[in-house]
Scaffold this motif. Structure first.
Motif, PDB file in Angstrom:
ATOM      1  N   PRO A 101      65.675  67.779 -67.590  1.00  8.88           N
ATOM      2  CA  PRO A 101      66.149  68.861 -68.476  1.00  8.88           C
ATOM      3  C   PRO A 101      66.126  68.465 -69.948  1.00  8.88           C
ATOM      4  O   PRO A 101      65.798  69.286 -70.818  1.00  8.88           O
ATOM      5  N   ALA A 102      66.478  67.220 -70.239  1.00  7.04           N
ATOM      6  CA  ALA A 102      66.460  66.765 -71.629  1.00  7.04           C
ATOM      7  C   ALA A 102      65.042  66.763 -72.189  1.00  7.04           C
ATOM      8  O   ALA A 102      64.814  67.127 -73.351  1.00  7.04           O
ATOM      9  N   LEU A 103      64.077  66.375 -71.352  1.00  2.00           N
ATOM     10  CA  LEU A 103      62.691  66.382 -71.813  1.00  2.00           C
ATOM     11  C   LEU A 103      62.204  67.797 -72.079  1.00  2.00           C
ATOM     12  O   LEU A 103      61.533  68.066 -73.078  1.00  2.00           O
ATOM     13  N   PHE A 104      62.541  68.724 -71.181  1.00  2.00           N
ATOM     14  CA  PHE A 104      62.118  70.108 -71.368  1.00  2.00           C
ATOM     15  C   PHE A 104      62.720  70.706 -72.636  1.00  2.00           C
ATOM     16  O   PHE A 104      62.076  71.441 -73.375  1.00  2.00           O
ATOM     17  N   ALA A 105      63.998  70.382 -72.882  1.00  2.00           N
ATOM     18  CA  ALA A 105      64.675  70.926 -74.062  1.00  2.00           C
ATOM     19  C   ALA A 105      64.175  70.279 -75.346  1.00  2.00           C
ATOM     20  O   ALA A 105      64.109  70.920 -76.401  1.00  2.00           O
ATOM     21  N   GLY A 106      63.821  69.013 -75.277  1.00  2.00           N
ATOM     22  CA  GLY A 106      63.433  68.297 -76.487  1.00  2.00           C
ATOM     23  C   GLY A 106      61.980  68.421 -76.870  1.00  2.00           C
ATOM     24  O   GLY A 106      61.610  68.149 -78.012  1.00  2.00           O
ATOM     25  N   GLU A 107      61.136  68.858 -75.931  1.00  2.00           N
ATOM     26  CA  GLU A 107      59.702  68.932 -76.225  1.00  2.00           C
ATOM     27  C   GLU A 107      59.376  69.828 -77.423  1.00  2.00           C
ATOM     28  O   GLU A 107      58.626  69.429 -78.319  1.00  2.00           O
ATOM     29  N   PRO A 108      59.938  71.064 -77.494  1.00  2.00           N
ATOM     30  CA  PRO A 108      59.617  71.907 -78.665  1.00  2.00           C
ATOM     31  C   PRO A 108      60.094  71.300 -79.980  1.00  2.00           C
ATOM     32  O   PRO A 108      59.501  71.553 -81.029  1.00  2.00           O
ATOM     33  N   LEU A 109      61.187  70.505 -79.945  1.00  2.00           N
ATOM     34  CA  LEU A 109      61.710  69.927 -81.180  1.00  2.00           C
ATOM     35  C   LEU A 109      60.788  68.855 -81.744  1.00  2.00           C
ATOM     36  O   LEU A 109      60.759  68.623 -82.952  1.00  2.00           O
ATOM     37  N   GLY A 110      60.042  68.205 -80.870  1.00  2.00           N
ATOM     38  CA  GLY A 110      59.159  67.145 -81.337  1.00  2.00           C
ATOM     39  C   GLY A 110      57.746  67.597 -81.631  1.00  2.00           C
ATOM     40  O   GLY A 110      56.892  66.780 -81.982  1.00  2.00           O
ATOM     41  N   ARG A 111      57.497  68.875 -81.519  1.00  2.00           N
ATOM     42  CA  ARG A 111      56.143  69.382 -81.741  1.00  2.00           C
ATOM     43  C   ARG A 111      55.840  69.462 -83.235  1.00  2.00           C
ATOM     44  O   ARG A 111      56.650  69.983 -84.007  1.00  2.00           O
ATOM     45  N   PRO A 112      54.696  68.969 -83.675  1.00  2.00           N
ATOM     46  CA  PRO A 112      54.359  69.046 -85.098  1.00  2.00           C
ATOM     47  C   PRO A 112      54.078  70.481 -85.540  1.00  2.00           C
ATOM     48  O   PRO A 112      53.920  71.376 -84.704  1.00  2.00           O
ATOM     49  N   ALA A 113      54.025  70.687 -86.843  1.00  2.00           N
ATOM     50  CA  ALA A 113      53.767  72.019 -87.386  1.00  2.00           C
ATOM     51  C   ALA A 113      52.399  72.520 -86.924  1.00  2.00           C
ATOM     52  O   ALA A 113      51.438  71.755 -86.836  1.00  2.00           O
ATOM     53  N   THR A 114      52.333  73.810 -86.636  1.00  2.00           N
ATOM     54  CA  THR A 114      51.078  74.399 -86.155  1.00  2.00           C
ATOM     55  C   THR A 114      50.096  74.542 -87.309  1.00  2.00           C
ATOM     56  O   THR A 114      50.393  75.216 -88.297  1.00  2.00           O
ATOM     57  N   PRO A 115      48.924  73.925 -87.224  1.00  2.94           N
ATOM     58  CA  PRO A 115      47.943  74.052 -88.310  1.00  2.94           C
ATOM     59  C   PRO A 115      47.259  75.407 -88.289  1.00  2.94           C
ATOM     60  O   PRO A 115      47.244  76.100 -87.262  1.00  2.94           O
ATOM     61  N   THR A 116      46.693  75.791 -89.414  1.00  2.00           N
ATOM     62  CA  THR A 116      45.916  77.019 -89.532  1.00  2.00           C
ATOM     63  C   THR A 116      44.440  76.661 -89.608  1.00  2.00           C
ATOM     64  O   THR A 116      44.046  75.797 -90.392  1.00  2.00           O
ATOM     65  N   PHE A 117      43.643  77.318 -88.793  1.00  4.25           N
ATOM     66  CA  PHE A 117      42.203  77.053 -88.742  1.00  4.25           C
ATOM     67  C   PHE A 117      41.438  78.250 -89.306  1.00  4.25           C
ATOM     68  O   PHE A 117      41.894  79.383 -89.206  1.00  4.25           O
ATOM     69  N   THR A 118      40.287  77.965 -89.885  1.00  5.33           N
ATOM     70  CA  THR A 118      39.460  79.000 -90.504  1.00  5.33           C
ATOM     71  C   THR A 118      38.077  79.008 -89.872  1.00  5.33           C
ATOM     72  O   THR A 118      37.463  77.956 -89.699  1.00  5.33           O
ATOM     73  N   VAL A 119      37.618  80.194 -89.515  1.00  2.00           N
ATOM     74  CA  VAL A 119      36.270  80.375 -88.978  1.00  2.00           C
ATOM     75  C   VAL A 119      35.565  81.423 -89.833  1.00  2.00           C
ATOM     76  O   VAL A 119      36.152  82.464 -90.153  1.00  2.00           O
ATOM     77  N   GLN A 120      34.313  81.144 -90.197  1.00  2.00           N
ATOM     78  CA  GLN A 120      33.570  82.056 -91.070  1.00  2.00           C
ATOM     79  C   GLN A 120      32.160  82.268 -90.539  1.00  2.00           C
ATOM     80  O   GLN A 120      31.522  81.337 -90.040  1.00  2.00           O
ATOM     81  N   SER A 121      31.696  83.507 -90.634  1.00  2.00           N
ATOM     82  CA  SER A 121      30.338  83.867 -90.227  1.00  2.00           C
ATOM     83  C   SER A 121      29.742  84.775 -91.288  1.00  2.00           C
ATOM     84  O   SER A 121      30.468  85.429 -92.053  1.00  2.00           O
ATOM     85  N   GLU A 122      28.418  84.825 -91.322  1.00  2.00           N
ATOM     86  CA  GLU A 122      27.767  85.724 -92.273  1.00  2.00           C
ATOM     87  C   GLU A 122      26.428  86.191 -91.723  1.00  2.00           C
ATOM     88  O   GLU A 122      25.798  85.516 -90.908  1.00  2.00           O
ATOM     89  N   VAL A 123      26.015  87.372 -92.184  1.00  2.00           N
ATOM     90  CA  VAL A 123      24.709  87.926 -91.834  1.00  2.00           C
ATOM     91  C   VAL A 123      24.134  88.595 -93.081  1.00  2.00           C
ATOM     92  O   VAL A 123      24.865  88.996 -93.991  1.00  2.00           O
ATOM     93  N   PHE A 124      22.811  88.693 -93.114  1.00  5.23           N
ATOM     94  CA  PHE A 124      22.144  89.454 -94.172  1.00  5.23           C
ATOM     95  C   PHE A 124      21.864  90.845 -93.641  1.00  5.23           C
ATOM     96  O   PHE A 124      21.350  91.021 -92.534  1.00  5.23           O
ATOM     97  N   VAL A 125      22.211  91.852 -94.444  1.00  7.18           N
ATOM     98  CA  VAL A 125      22.027  93.247 -94.054  1.00  7.18           C
ATOM     99  C   VAL A 125      21.094  93.911 -95.052  1.00  7.18           C
ATOM    100  O   VAL A 125      21.350  93.879 -96.272  1.00  7.18           O
ATOM    101  N   ALA A 126      20.012  94.500 -94.561  1.00  8.57           N
ATOM    102  CA  ALA A 126      19.050  95.183 -95.428  1.00  8.57           C
ATOM    103  C   ALA A 126      19.552  96.588 -95.744  1.00  8.57           C
ATOM    104  O   ALA A 126      18.939  97.598 -95.385  1.00  8.57           O
ATOM    105  N   ALA A 127      20.712  96.653 -96.383  1.00  8.25           N
ATOM    106  CA  ALA A 127      21.325  97.922 -96.786  1.00  8.25           C
ATOM    107  C   ALA A 127      22.302  97.617 -97.916  1.00  8.25           C
ATOM    108  O   ALA A 127      22.734  96.481 -98.101  1.00  8.25           O
ATOM    109  N   SER A 128      22.657  98.629 -98.665  1.00  8.06           N
ATOM    110  CA  SER A 128      23.552  98.439 -99.804  1.00  8.06           C
ATOM    111  C   SER A 128      24.993  98.251 -99.347  1.00  8.06           C
ATOM    112  O   SER A 128      25.367  98.671 -98.252  1.00  8.06           O
ATOM    113  N   PRO A 129      25.843  97.629-100.199  1.00 14.02           N
ATOM    114  CA  PRO A 129      27.264  97.516 -99.856  1.00 14.02           C
ATOM    115  C   PRO A 129      27.917  98.875 -99.640  1.00 14.02           C
ATOM    116  O   PRO A 129      28.803  99.013 -98.807  1.00 14.02           O
ATOM    117  N   GLN A 130      27.485  99.881-100.417  1.00 10.88           N
ATOM    118  CA  GLN A 130      28.058 101.219-100.262  1.00 10.88           C
ATOM    119  C   GLN A 130      27.779 101.792 -98.872  1.00 10.88           C
ATOM    120  O   GLN A 130      28.633 102.468 -98.281  1.00 10.88           O
TER     121      GLN A 130
END
Length: 213
Positions: free
Chosen positions: A31-60
């Motif tokens: 029980p102590a391990l179950f209760a203490g596990e979240p307390l010892g967890r490091p801060a959740t990092p933020t990840f970034t994913v990026q994609s791009e394509v070329f479009v033969a059309a105007s931004p409008q």
């Protein structure tokens, strides 16, 4: 490590030595391990994913196809067939900052208030709710799985439309967090899934824009 240490001590004990106190410690420590596990967890990092394509059309021409995404064809990727959430379509209620964009997945809706509205250049969304990231493989059609809530959350999404010679450079960026550890290992898997979703959305907009009116 803790379990292996206890087993090692038990096996090294003398034949006439009782293991009852040691086993008592094992059961009382759980029980102590179950209760203490979240307390010892490091801060959740933020990840970034990026994609791009070329479009033969105007931004409008491309802008309304990014704001409202028509229904996509079924995803043929293996992870979609195994139950990962599949993006279907998106629509926006209102215009400008404060408008709400909804993304429909086969597991639910994502609610995305608009933070930046700069037609036909930039659209930035703050993601308030992330649908369940996958469906349980089960003989039952609908299953409520509380353990799937909260470990994967998209924080924001952005579309950038850059005019270039002959068309538009369409860039999609997603910022997300997950509560799986080791974080970098699982980011590799999550990143592939997010990248696939981005490519499907961007390519869908590209095809519709290049198809003409």
């Amino acid at each position: 490590i803790l379990g292996g240490s206890f087993v090692w001590k038990i096996h090294r004990a003398k034949p006439d030595q009782s293991n009852t106190p040691l086993m008592g410690i094992v059961f009382l420590s759980l029980p102590a391990l179950f209760a203490g596990e979240p307390l010892g967890r490091p801060a959740t990092p933020t990840f970034t994913v990026q994609s791009e394509v070329f479009v033969a059309a105007s931004p409008q021409r491309l802008w309304p196809l990014v704001v409202d995404v028509a229904e996509l064809p079924p995803d043929a990727q293996l992870w979609s067939r195994l139950g990962m959430a599949t993006f279907r379509r998106a629509w926006t209620e209102g215009e400008g900052i404060g408008a709400i964009r909804y993304c429909e997945f086969d597991t639910g809706l994502a609610r995305e208030p608009v933070e930046v509205w700069d037609p036909p250049r930039r659209l930035k969304l703050r993601v308030e709710t992330t649908p369940t990231p996958l469906k349980e493989l089960s003989i039952y059609e609908h299953i409520h799985a509380p353990h799937l809530k909260g470990f994967y959350e998209v924080k924001s999404a952005e579309f950038l439309l850059e005019p270039v010679e002959g068309g538009t450079r369409l860039i999609g960026t997603t910022h997300y967090q997950h509560g799986l550890w080791p974080a970098q290992y699982w980011a590799w898997w999550c990143g592939h899934v997010v990248k696939d979703l981005q490519q499907r959305v961007l390519t869908h907009a590209k095809r519709r824009a290049e198809a003409g009116p």
